[in-house]
Design a protein around this motif. Structure first.
Motif, mmCIF file in Angstrom:
data_model
loop_
_atom_site.group_PDB
_atom_site.id
_atom_site.type_symbol
_atom_site.label_atom_id
_atom_site.label_comp_id
_atom_site.label_asym_id
_atom_site.label_seq_id
_atom_site.Cartn_x
_atom_site.Cartn_y
_atom_site.Cartn_z
ATOM 1 N N ILE A 142 0.836 -1.197 0.000
ATOM 2 C CA ILE A 142 0.000 0.000 0.000
ATOM 3 C C ILE A 142 0.874 1.252 0.000
ATOM 4 C CG2 ILE A 142 -1.722 1.305 1.326
ATOM 5 C CD1 ILE A 142 -2.792 -1.418 2.296
ATOM 6 N N ILE A 143 2.015 1.161 0.673
ATOM 7 C CA ILE A 143 3.013 2.231 0.599
ATOM 8 C C ILE A 143 4.338 1.607 0.174
ATOM 9 C CG2 ILE A 143 1.846 3.568 2.395
ATOM 10 C CD1 ILE A 143 4.083 2.742 4.353
ATOM 11 N N ARG A 144 5.160 2.402 -0.482
ATOM 12 C CA ARG A 144 6.461 1.882 -0.918
ATOM 13 C C ARG A 144 7.535 2.131 0.146
ATOM 14 N NH1 ARG A 144 7.710 4.026 -6.838
ATOM 15 N NH2 ARG A 144 9.348 2.430 -6.700
ATOM 16 N N GLN A 145 7.510 3.318 0.740
ATOM 17 C CA GLN A 145 8.475 3.676 1.767
ATOM 18 C C GLN A 145 7.777 4.582 2.785
ATOM 19 O OE1 GLN A 145 11.421 2.328 1.905
ATOM 20 N NE2 GLN A 145 11.673 1.559 -0.197
ATOM 21 N N TYR A 146 8.449 4.790 3.921
ATOM 22 C CA TYR A 146 7.856 5.701 4.901
ATOM 23 C C TYR A 146 8.934 6.535 5.589
ATOM 24 C CZ TYR A 146 8.969 2.110 8.495
ATOM 25 O OH TYR A 146 9.580 1.203 9.309
ATOM 26 N N GLY A 147 8.474 7.619 6.218
ATOM 27 C CA GLY A 147 9.370 8.530 6.904
ATOM 28 C C GLY A 147 8.622 9.297 7.979
ATOM 29 N N ILE A 148 9.240 10.356 8.456
ATOM 30 C CA ILE A 148 8.648 11.155 9.524
ATOM 31 C C ILE A 148 8.867 12.637 9.230
ATOM 32 C CG2 ILE A 148 10.761 11.014 10.922
ATOM 33 C CD1 ILE A 148 8.944 11.041 13.423
ATOM 34 N N SER A 149 7.892 13.439 9.594
ATOM 35 C CA SER A 149 8.013 14.892 9.498
ATOM 36 C C SER A 149 8.053 15.418 10.918
ATOM 37 C CB SER A 149 6.826 15.481 8.738
ATOM 38 O OG SER A 149 6.863 16.896 8.753
ATOM 39 N N SER A 150 9.220 15.893 11.350
ATOM 40 C CA SER A 150 9.381 16.341 12.734
ATOM 41 C C SER A 150 10.618 17.224 12.854
ATOM 42 C CB SER A 150 9.527 15.135 13.669
ATOM 43 O OG SER A 150 9.768 15.548 15.007
ATOM 44 N N ILE A 151 10.602 18.092 13.860
ATOM 45 C CA ILE A 151 11.792 18.889 14.167
ATOM 46 C C ILE A 151 12.342 18.530 15.547
ATOM 47 C CG2 ILE A 151 11.110 20.828 12.698
ATOM 48 C CD1 ILE A 151 10.197 22.275 15.286
ATOM 49 N N ARG A 152 11.835 17.448 16.133
ATOM 50 C CA ARG A 152 12.264 17.045 17.473
ATOM 51 C C ARG A 152 13.346 15.967 17.379
ATOM 52 N NH1 ARG A 152 6.544 16.599 20.867
ATOM 53 N NH2 ARG A 152 5.923 18.785 20.565
ATOM 54 N N PRO A 153 14.602 16.295 17.724
ATOM 55 C CA PRO A 153 15.681 15.315 17.608
ATOM 56 C C PRO A 153 15.408 14.015 18.359
ATOM 57 C CG PRO A 153 16.591 17.492 17.911
ATOM 58 C CD PRO A 153 15.117 17.633 18.115
ATOM 59 N N THR A 154 14.795 14.106 19.535
ATOM 60 C CA THR A 154 14.526 12.886 20.298
ATOM 61 C C THR A 154 13.555 11.982 19.556
ATOM 62 O OG1 THR A 154 12.857 14.178 21.508
ATOM 63 C CG2 THR A 154 14.999 13.868 22.576
ATOM 64 N N VAL A 155 12.509 12.573 19.021
ATOM 65 C CA VAL A 155 11.489 11.800 18.295
ATOM 66 C C VAL A 155 12.074 11.209 17.007
ATOM 67 C CG1 VAL A 155 9.312 11.995 17.023
ATOM 68 C CG2 VAL A 155 9.559 13.091 19.265
ATOM 69 N N ILE A 156 12.857 12.025 16.305
ATOM 70 C CA ILE A 156 13.463 11.581 15.048
ATOM 71 C C ILE A 156 14.394 10.394 15.281
ATOM 72 C CG2 ILE A 156 15.068 12.228 13.207
ATOM 73 C CD1 ILE A 156 13.931 15.112 13.505
ATOM 74 N N LYS A 157 15.291 10.529 16.269
ATOM 75 C CA LYS A 157 16.267 9.460 16.495
ATOM 76 C C LYS A 157 15.584 8.158 16.899
ATOM 77 C CE LYS A 157 20.730 8.382 18.565
ATOM 78 N NZ LYS A 157 20.420 6.960 18.773
ATOM 79 N N ARG A 158 14.603 8.238 17.790
ATOM 80 C CA ARG A 158 13.912 7.018 18.209
ATOM 81 C C ARG A 158 13.210 6.356 17.029
ATOM 82 N NH1 ARG A 158 8.965 6.911 22.496
ATOM 83 N NH2 ARG A 158 8.027 8.079 20.768
ATOM 84 N N PHE A 159 12.604 7.159 16.169
ATOM 85 C CA PHE A 159 11.899 6.619 15.008
ATOM 86 C C PHE A 159 12.877 5.957 14.042
ATOM 87 C CE2 PHE A 159 9.290 6.748 11.140
ATOM 88 C CZ PHE A 159 8.050 6.381 11.645
ATOM 89 N N LEU A 160 13.998 6.633 13.773
ATOM 90 C CA LEU A 160 14.991 6.073 12.846
ATOM 91 C C LEU A 160 15.647 4.815 13.415
ATOM 92 C CD1 LEU A 160 16.794 9.301 11.549
ATOM 93 C CD2 LEU A 160 15.043 7.957 10.370
ATOM 94 N N ASP A 161 15.923 4.821 14.708
ATOM 95 C CA ASP A 161 16.597 3.682 15.332
ATOM 96 C C ASP A 161 15.754 2.414 15.312
ATOM 97 O OD1 ASP A 161 18.831 5.165 15.888
ATOM 98 O OD2 ASP A 161 18.415 5.424 18.030
ATOM 99 N N ASN A 162 14.449 2.566 15.271
ATOM 100 C CA ASN A 162 13.570 1.415 15.418
ATOM 101 C C ASN A 162 12.766 1.078 14.163
ATOM 102 O OD1 ASN A 162 13.616 0.663 18.487
ATOM 103 N ND2 ASN A 162 13.555 2.899 18.426
ATOM 104 N N SER A 163 13.133 1.694 13.044
ATOM 105 C CA SER A 163 12.337 1.488 11.838
ATOM 106 C C SER A 163 13.232 1.466 10.599
ATOM 107 C CB SER A 163 11.309 2.619 11.694
ATOM 108 O OG SER A 163 11.943 3.826 11.273
#
Length: 300
Positions: A142-163
């Motif tokens: 249904i989707i080919r790739q995914y990402g995040i729209s955020s300016i919060r370093p804590t939120v970004i790092k946790r999302f990238l580390d686990n996905s």
């Protein structure tokens, strides 16, 4: 127009992308802008289910009919509209994301989304559940790739580390250099940055000084500092609009710089600016004029 790979995804996006939030609420006018963008070589179009309560996705879907295979289509989810239709609440649950993508697909008149993005995020989110939703949608095609729209370093790092996220959308420009501190972290996660606010509300264009004089500041610049900085940039640059675009694309972590347009003329101004040559020396000179702010909150 040159293209860059979005992370390690195999998706190649134009160095200039069209941020569709600014499109006029008129099918034909929006289609004219998108037609002009495609003609100029833009293949990346970014919207969100939140924009105009879903109407923006409908405009984009209408304008892209018959050309879906030629473009990279991105949208976002996480903000659930309230029954009043004028406000929304944050919902990063798997149930909401699975339902939200169905609604986006209908409005966009497509059966898949190239890049699906979490439209924000907090440290209170059940991130494993959120990521599971994206991974499930990707597995289903249904989707080919995914990402995040955020300016919060804590939120970004946790999302990238686990996905397996391939992108981070951030406000980034000559006047807002806060993301630069986190570019290495994003690069090491095999993800790319998509910039929004590339020309900083028009402060980094030929009309920049006039706009700055009517503003109350920007990011950590107060009103006087903003005027002084934009004036100095304008005097130092041969074309500030061109320099602003070249600046954000100077870092290879950036895959695409989004520009918004309410009219075809505004879009073409940015295309002309993108095509102009800006030297490394000029970029360095402009960089020396502006401050390098950092995010004061949500730090690692």
């Amino acid at each position: 127009m040159k293209k860059r790979e979005l992370g390690k995804s195999g998706l190649y996006v134009s160095e200039i992308g069209l941020g569709c939030m600014s499109l006029p609420d008129n099918l034909n006018e929006s289609k004219n802008i998108i037609d002009a963008a495609i003609h100029a070589g833009i293949n990346y179009f970014d919207t969100a289910d939140l924009y105009a309560g879903g109407r923006n996705e409908e405009l984009v879907g209408y304008a892209l009919k018959g050309r879906r295979q030629d473009i990279v289509l991105a949208t976002k989810a996480g903000n659930k509209m309230n029954p009043d239709g004028n406000s929304w609440t944050w919902d990063a649950s798997k149930a909401h994301i699975i339902e939200a993508v169905k609604q986006s697909l209908m409005r966009l008149e497509t059966d898949y989304i190239d890049l699906y993005q979490l439209h924000g995020g907090t440290m209170e989110d059940e991130v494993e559940e959120t990521i599971d939703a994206f991974d499930s949608l990707k597995k289903e095609g249904i989707i080919r790739q995914y990402g995040i729209s955020s300016i919060r370093p804590t939120v970004i790092k946790r999302f990238l580390d686990n996905s397996s996220a391939v992108s981070v959308m951030m406000q980034y420009s000559l006047l807002d250099r806060r993301p630069e501190e986190w570019m290495p972290m994003i690069h090491e996660a095999n993800a790319s940055v998509i910039t929004r606010g590339t020309i900083a509300k028009g402060f980094l264009t030929a009309e920049g000084l006039q706009r700055a004089e009517q503003a109350n500041g920007f990011v950590d610049y107060n009103a006087a500092e903003l005027v002084q900085t934009v004036q100095a940039l304008s005097e130092q640059s041969t074309d500030l609009h061109a320099a602003a675009i070249a600046y954000v694309l100077h870092d290879q972590t950036v895959a695409s710089a989004l520009i918004g347009a309410r009219t075809t003329e505004q879009l073409l101004d940015s295309i002309v600016a993108y095509d102009k040559q800006v030297t490394d020396d000029e970029i360095a000179q402009l960089e020396s004029i502006v401050k390098k702010h950092i995010y004061k909150e949500h730090r690692l």
